[in-house]
Design an enzyme around this catalytic site. Sequence first.
Site, PDB file in Angstrom:
ATOM      1  CB  ILE A  28      -0.957   0.004   1.224  1.00  0.00           C
ATOM      2  CG1 ILE A  28      -1.935  -1.179   1.130  1.00  0.00           C
ATOM      3  CG2 ILE A  28      -1.716   1.328   1.309  1.00  0.00           C
ATOM      4  CD1 ILE A  28      -2.866  -1.343   2.333  1.00  0.00           C
ATOM      5  CB  ILE A  76       8.786   1.698  14.102  1.00  0.00           C
ATOM      6  CG1 ILE A  76       7.859   0.504  13.872  1.00  0.00           C
ATOM      7  CG2 ILE A  76       8.823   2.615  12.886  1.00  0.00           C
ATOM      8  CD1 ILE A  76       6.380   0.884  13.897  1.00  0.00           C
ATOM      9  CE1 TYR A 184      -2.825  -7.652  10.640  1.00  0.00           C
ATOM     10  CE2 TYR A 184      -5.011  -8.518  10.147  1.00  0.00           C
ATOM     11  CZ  TYR A 184      -3.992  -7.625   9.891  1.00  0.00           C
ATOM     12  OH  TYR A 184      -4.133  -6.703   8.867  1.00  0.00           O
TER      13      TYR A 184
HETATM   14  N1  NAD Z   1      -3.464  -4.974   1.734  1.00  0.00           N
HETATM   15  C1  NAD Z   1      -4.620  -5.135   2.330  1.00  0.00           C
HETATM   16  O1  NAD Z   1      -5.608  -5.518   1.721  1.00  0.00           O
HETATM   17  C2  NAD Z   1      -4.800  -4.832   3.781  1.00  0.00           C
HETATM   18  C3  NAD Z   1      -5.976  -5.289   4.381  1.00  0.00           C
HETATM   19  C4  NAD Z   1      -6.188  -5.020   5.724  1.00  0.00           C
HETATM   20  C5  NAD Z   1      -5.265  -4.285   6.442  1.00  0.00           C
HETATM   21  N2  NAD Z   1      -4.137  -3.843   5.832  1.00  0.00           N
HETATM   22  C6  NAD Z   1      -3.193  -3.079   6.668  1.00  0.00           C
HETATM   23  O2  NAD Z   1      -2.566  -2.080   5.878  1.00  0.00           O
HETATM   24  C7  NAD Z   1      -1.198  -1.927   6.275  1.00  0.00           C
HETATM   25  C8  NAD Z   1      -0.269  -2.090   5.075  1.00  0.00           C
HETATM   26  O3  NAD Z   1      -0.520  -3.332   4.452  1.00  0.00           O
HETATM   27  P1  NAD Z   1       0.260  -3.827   3.152  1.00  0.00           P
HETATM   28  O4  NAD Z   1      -0.671  -4.727   2.439  1.00  0.00           O
HETATM   29  O5  NAD Z   1       0.870  -2.683   2.448  1.00  0.00           O
HETATM   30  O6  NAD Z   1       1.392  -4.721   3.840  1.00  0.00           O
HETATM   31  P2  NAD Z   1       2.971  -4.828   3.535  1.00  0.00           P
HETATM   32  O7  NAD Z   1       3.469  -5.964   4.319  1.00  0.00           O
HETATM   33  O8  NAD Z   1       3.201  -4.832   2.075  1.00  0.00           O
HETATM   34  O9  NAD Z   1       3.530  -3.453   4.124  1.00  0.00           O
HETATM   35  C9  NAD Z   1       3.885  -3.265   5.469  1.00  0.00           C
HETATM   36  C10 NAD Z   1       5.242  -2.572   5.489  1.00  0.00           C
HETATM   37  O10 NAD Z   1       5.559  -2.280   6.840  1.00  0.00           O
HETATM   38  C11 NAD Z   1       6.934  -2.498   7.021  1.00  0.00           C
HETATM   39  N3  NAD Z   1       7.220  -2.758   8.440  1.00  0.00           N
HETATM   40  C12 NAD Z   1       6.720  -3.765   9.191  1.00  0.00           C
HETATM   41  N4  NAD Z   1       7.231  -3.712  10.432  1.00  0.00           N
HETATM   42  C13 NAD Z   1       8.065  -2.653  10.460  1.00  0.00           C
HETATM   43  C14 NAD Z   1       8.895  -2.092  11.456  1.00  0.00           C
HETATM   44  N5  NAD Z   1       8.994  -2.635  12.674  1.00  0.00           N
HETATM   45  N6  NAD Z   1       9.616  -0.981  11.154  1.00  0.00           N
HETATM   46  C15 NAD Z   1       9.542  -0.435   9.918  1.00  0.00           C
HETATM   47  N7  NAD Z   1       8.787  -0.940   8.935  1.00  0.00           N
HETATM   48  C16 NAD Z   1       8.051  -2.028   9.194  1.00  0.00           C
HETATM   49  C17 NAD Z   1       7.252  -3.725   6.166  1.00  0.00           C
HETATM   50  O11 NAD Z   1       8.630  -3.812   5.857  1.00  0.00           O
HETATM   51  C18 NAD Z   1       6.373  -3.455   4.941  1.00  0.00           C
HETATM   52  O12 NAD Z   1       7.090  -2.787   3.939  1.00  0.00           O
HETATM   53  C19 NAD Z   1      -0.974  -2.954   7.388  1.00  0.00           C
HETATM   54  O13 NAD Z   1      -1.117  -2.297   8.623  1.00  0.00           O
HETATM   55  C20 NAD Z   1      -2.093  -3.957   7.209  1.00  0.00           C
HETATM   56  O14 NAD Z   1      -2.453  -4.568   8.420  1.00  0.00           O
HETATM   57  C21 NAD Z   1      -3.873  -4.129   4.532  1.00  0.00           C
HETATM   58  O1  LIG Z   2      -3.442 -20.310  -1.605  1.00  0.00           O
HETATM   59  C1  LIG Z   2      -4.404 -19.873  -0.934  1.00  0.00           C
HETATM   60  C2  LIG Z   2      -4.316 -18.725  -0.098  1.00  0.00           C
HETATM   61  C3  LIG Z   2      -5.431 -18.302   0.608  1.00  0.00           C
HETATM   62  N1  LIG Z   2      -6.598 -18.968   0.503  1.00  0.00           N
HETATM   63  C4  LIG Z   2      -7.818 -18.471   1.218  1.00  0.00           C
HETATM   64  O2  LIG Z   2      -8.171 -17.230   0.643  1.00  0.00           O
HETATM   65  C5  LIG Z   2      -8.809 -16.368   1.595  1.00  0.00           C
HETATM   66  C6  LIG Z   2      -8.131 -15.004   1.600  1.00  0.00           C
HETATM   67  O3  LIG Z   2      -6.810 -15.146   2.013  1.00  0.00           O
HETATM   68  P1  LIG Z   2      -5.792 -13.901   2.186  1.00  0.00           P
HETATM   69  O4  LIG Z   2      -6.008 -12.861   1.198  1.00  0.00           O
HETATM   70  O5  LIG Z   2      -4.434 -14.489   2.227  1.00  0.00           O
HETATM   71  O6  LIG Z   2      -6.123 -13.330   3.625  1.00  0.00           O
HETATM   72  P2  LIG Z   2      -7.438 -12.899   4.399  1.00  0.00           P
HETATM   73  O7  LIG Z   2      -8.415 -12.250   3.508  1.00  0.00           O
HETATM   74  O8  LIG Z   2      -7.953 -14.075   5.139  1.00  0.00           O
HETATM   75  O9  LIG Z   2      -6.823 -11.889   5.451  1.00  0.00           O
HETATM   76  C7  LIG Z   2      -6.306 -10.625   5.060  1.00  0.00           C
HETATM   77  O10 LIG Z   2      -7.400  -9.729   5.003  1.00  0.00           O
HETATM   78  C8  LIG Z   2      -6.944  -8.440   5.217  1.00  0.00           C
HETATM   79  C9  LIG Z   2      -5.619  -8.556   5.951  1.00  0.00           C
HETATM   80  O11 LIG Z   2      -5.787  -7.892   7.194  1.00  0.00           O
HETATM   81  C10 LIG Z   2      -4.442  -7.883   5.333  1.00  0.00           C
HETATM   82  O12 LIG Z   2      -4.366  -8.177   3.977  1.00  0.00           O
HETATM   83  C11 LIG Z   2      -5.319 -10.041   6.014  1.00  0.00           C
HETATM   84  O13 LIG Z   2      -5.455 -10.491   7.310  1.00  0.00           O
HETATM   85  C12 LIG Z   2      -8.760 -17.132   2.920  1.00  0.00           C
HETATM   86  O14 LIG Z   2     -10.002 -17.768   3.080  1.00  0.00           O
HETATM   87  C13 LIG Z   2      -7.667 -18.185   2.705  1.00  0.00           C
HETATM   88  O15 LIG Z   2      -7.908 -19.338   3.477  1.00  0.00           O
HETATM   89  C14 LIG Z   2      -6.698 -20.087  -0.324  1.00  0.00           C
HETATM   90  O16 LIG Z   2      -7.777 -20.726  -0.442  1.00  0.00           O
HETATM   91  N2  LIG Z   2      -5.596 -20.501  -1.003  1.00  0.00           N
END
Ligand code: NAD
Ligand SMILES: O=c1ccn([C@@H]2O[C@H](COP(=O)(O)OP(=O)(O)O[C@H]3OC[C@](O)(CO)[C@H]3O)[C@@H](O)[C@H]2O)c(=O)[nH]1
Length: 388
Positions: A28, A76, A184
């Site tokens: 992101i 961090i 989480y």
């Molecule tokens: N991608 C999604 O759909 C999704 C869904 C739900 C929540 N989120 C939340 O959005 C945020 C970003 O998600 P993302 O998909 O970009 O994940 P990501 O893993 O690609 O990005 C997280 C970044 O944080 C950095 N990081 C982690 N711990 C650190 C630390 N101690 N010090 C410095 N940097 C650190 C990692 O190196 C990484 O680059 C997260 O908080 C995640 O929980 C994302």
């Molecule tokens: O090879 C695979 C991998 C995963 N699944 C199933 O797919 C569903 C979605 O999985 P995933 O995207 O990995 O994760 P979740 O949606 O469960 O959780 C994420 O949602 C938001 C976030 O907070 C951050 O991105 C994260 O927790 C799930 O049902 C898996 O079991 C599969 O079938 N095969």
Amino acid sequence: MSSSTKVDLDGNPIKAMTICMIGAGGFIGSHLCEKLLSTTSHTILAVDVYNDKIKHLLEPESLPWNGRIQFHRINIKHDSRLEGLIKMADLTINLAAICTPADYNTRPLDTIYSNFIDALPVVKYCSENNKRLIHFSTCEIYGKTIGSFLPKDHPLRQDPEFFILKEDVSPCIFGPIEKQRWSYACAKQLIERLIYAEGAENGLEFTIVRPFNWIGPRMDFIPGVDGPSEGVPRVLACFSNNLLRGEPLKLVDGGESQRTFIYIKDAIEAVMLMIENPARANGQIFNVGNPNNEVTVKQLAEMMTEVYSKVSGEPSLESPTIDVSSKEFYGEGYDDSDKRIPDMTIINKQLGWNPKTSLWDLLESTLTYQHTTYAEAVKQAIAKPTSS
Ligand SMILES: NC(=O)c1ccc[n+]([C@@H]2O[C@H](COP(=O)([O-])OP(=O)(O)OC[C@H]3O[C@@H](n4cnc5c(N)ncnc54)[C@H](O)[C@@H]3O)[C@@H](O)[C@H]2O)c1
Ligand SMILES: O=c1ccn([C@@H]2O[C@H](COP(=O)(O)OP(=O)(O)O[C@H]3OC[C@](O)(CO)[C@H]3O)[C@@H](O)[C@H]2O)c(=O)[nH]1
């Protein structure tokens, strides 16, 4: 005011700001940096332990935004420079987290520390220094739907009251402690409550974002190419990896869980509105997702198979999917959210935002990127003899 001055949703000019973005090097963060640099005059203090996904924004020095992004390689967990950077910025955005489900039940301590303990100083520094905070939480905060506890054929399962997830109404429903999957979600819930309390008691200006499965280019890694061979990324990268290798896509527990997927570029538009409209975003918790893009994981696998065949020109397998148990795939303590449909009332009212991209279209552009970026590297990885 010159005709080119950008204005916010209330017609006020938007002043250039300095943003401390923690986790800027992730999926992101990389898209948010790209958007901020190419469409605004804001400056980014980019904090992360990695910068591979934003290298193209940092080099070469001839880039038009030269000077508006500085990378700080900081963990961090333990770095005294963090407070100074937050003090220098007008706004802090915290994206840093362990957020891959394969880690929640296998590394629960790291997961809880990352999502709660490590976020504490960020909240504290923002509160003490009167700095605005946009904190990334998750849709997982909702856990399971109320409807999931009803019998499979119960008519109330079809009632939106039993499954639509509303920021200010829906409860957070997690499984028992031994289901460590919820480590989480629970850590994210507690940091949300802490931020909310800092707002209520100490006047912290905050916005909490709950992303609903944002997907697109640069998400996670392809195992054995730009991440560990044994690593398990999120579903987009797992399925991309299977398609690139010509293997069946693994459906965990039959792939019956449902998700709504949103294109990263649509979601970034929502974050930009939050950044530039503090009066409308402060004190709010926002769902950011696309309720129109709901599929079961099995349907996602089928659609990705079809789209990948179209963009790569390679025929799909006769049996494109295979079932696998969650215990085999994720290990002991895994559990799942059954269904995730975001209610959009609050973000619509406050920011007038709506997602645009259909699941088919977002998969087409994302899988084109995956194929172009990885197909050759995967071929080479397959050809390389494995050391015994
Ligand atoms: N991608 C999604 O759909 C999704 C869904 C739900 C929540 N989120 C939340 O959005 C945020 C970003 O998600 P993302 O998909 O970009 O994940 P990501 O893993 O690609 O990005 C997280 C970044 O944080 C950095 N990081 C982690 N711990 C650190 C630390 N101690 N010090 C410095 N940097 C650190 C990692 O190196 C990484 O680059 C997260 O908080 C995640 O929980 C994302
Ligand atoms: O090879 C695979 C991998 C995963 N699944 C199933 O797919 C569903 C979605 O999985 P995933 O995207 O990995 O994760 P979740 O949606 O469960 O959780 C994420 O949602 C938001 C976030 O907070 C951050 O991105 C994260 O927790 C799930 O049902 C898996 O079991 C599969 O079938 N095969």
